[in-house]
Motif scaffolding. Structure first.
Motif, PDB file in Angstrom:
ATOM      1  N   VAL A   1       0.846  -1.191   0.000  1.00 36.42           N
ATOM      2  CA  VAL A   1       0.000   0.000   0.000  1.00 36.42           C
ATOM      3  C   VAL A   1       0.880   1.240   0.000  1.00 36.42           C
ATOM      4  O   VAL A   1       1.789   1.368   0.814  1.00 36.42           O
ATOM      5  CB  VAL A   1      -0.915   0.022   1.256  1.00 36.42           C
ATOM      6  N   GLU A   2       0.569   2.155  -0.912  1.00 38.35           N
ATOM      7  CA  GLU A   2       1.263   3.446  -0.941  1.00 38.35           C
ATOM      8  C   GLU A   2       0.292   4.486  -0.394  1.00 38.35           C
ATOM      9  O   GLU A   2      -0.834   4.622  -0.897  1.00 38.35           O
ATOM     10  CB  GLU A   2       1.670   3.791  -2.372  1.00 38.35           C
TER      11      GLU A   2
ATOM     12  N   SER B   1      -3.525   6.192   7.050  1.00 32.60           N
ATOM     13  CA  SER B   1      -4.156   6.137   5.725  1.00 32.60           C
ATOM     14  C   SER B   1      -3.919   4.789   5.063  1.00 32.60           C
ATOM     15  O   SER B   1      -4.819   4.225   4.430  1.00 32.60           O
ATOM     16  CB  SER B   1      -3.608   7.247   4.830  1.00 32.60           C
ATOM     17  N   ALA B   2      -2.722   4.254   5.217  1.00 31.82           N
ATOM     18  CA  ALA B   2      -2.410   2.947   4.641  1.00 31.82           C
ATOM     19  C   ALA B   2      -3.277   1.857   5.282  1.00 31.82           C
ATOM     20  O   ALA B   2      -3.807   0.991   4.583  1.00 31.82           O
ATOM     21  CB  ALA B   2      -0.929   2.633   4.833  1.00 31.82           C
TER      22      ALA B   2
ATOM     23  N   ASP C   1     -10.241  -1.535   3.393  1.00 35.38           N
ATOM     24  CA  ASP C   1     -11.280  -1.281   2.392  1.00 35.38           C
ATOM     25  C   ASP C   1     -11.376  -2.458   1.424  1.00 35.38           C
ATOM     26  O   ASP C   1     -10.511  -2.652   0.561  1.00 35.38           O
ATOM     27  CB  ASP C   1     -10.952   0.009   1.643  1.00 35.38           C
ATOM     28  N   ASP C   2     -12.441  -3.261   1.579  1.00 30.76           N
ATOM     29  CA  ASP C   2     -12.621  -4.425   0.707  1.00 30.76           C
ATOM     30  C   ASP C   2     -12.810  -4.028  -0.754  1.00 30.76           C
ATOM     31  O   ASP C   2     -12.536  -4.815  -1.654  1.00 30.76           O
ATOM     32  CB  ASP C   2     -13.813  -5.263   1.168  1.00 30.76           C
TER      33      ASP C   2
END
Length: 137
Positions: A20-21, A27-28, A34-35
């Motif tokens: 994840v960026e 936030s990551a 979040d599916d």
């Protein structure tokens, strides 16, 4: 002799390692949850970390006709279990998975020395480590 349908289960962890960026860790983490952003395709099942089997619910089967249905298949047992015509039976706590916070509270209450101090013996320390998922030495 009474007859029952009993639902037993074990919780099987399923995980994915995500790349994840994001501008920061919070936030990551939100994106990782979040599916819609990250589905569960190619997820791994972790059988070694599964929780012990536990009893979730039970009903009593009254007659021979229902018993004949109950012995046919898992599908039939599920139908009887949740058709709304049977009252769920209370399961004794020692046969269900205990709530980890309740276990912690019980240990702390039993170990309370007063004056805001807690004295935890070796067995309780092992149990606390188990609750926390830590290795026991």
């Amino acid at each position: 002799m009474p007859r029952y349908i009993i639902e037993r289960q074990y919780l099987l962890p399923v995980y994915r390692h995500l790349a994840v960026e994001a501008p920061d860790l919070e936030s990551a983490c939100r994106e990782a949850l979040d599916d819609g952003e990250h589905d569960w395709e190619n997820a791994q099942e972790d059988y070694e970390s599964s929780r012990p089997a536990t009893i979730v619910s039970a009903i009593e089967i009254a007659g021979e006709e229902e018993w004949a249905i109950a012995t046919k298949s898992q599908y039939e047992r599920s139908g009887l279990m949740y058709d709304g015509s049977h009252e769920l039976i209370e399961i004794p706590r020692e046969l269900t998975e205990k709530d980890r916070l309740a276990d912690l509270a019980e240990i702390l209450e039993r170990s309370d020395c007063g004056k805001d101090r807690v004295l935890i013996d070796g067995d309780d320390l092992k149990h606390l480590k188990s609750i926390a998922g830590m290795g026991i030495n």
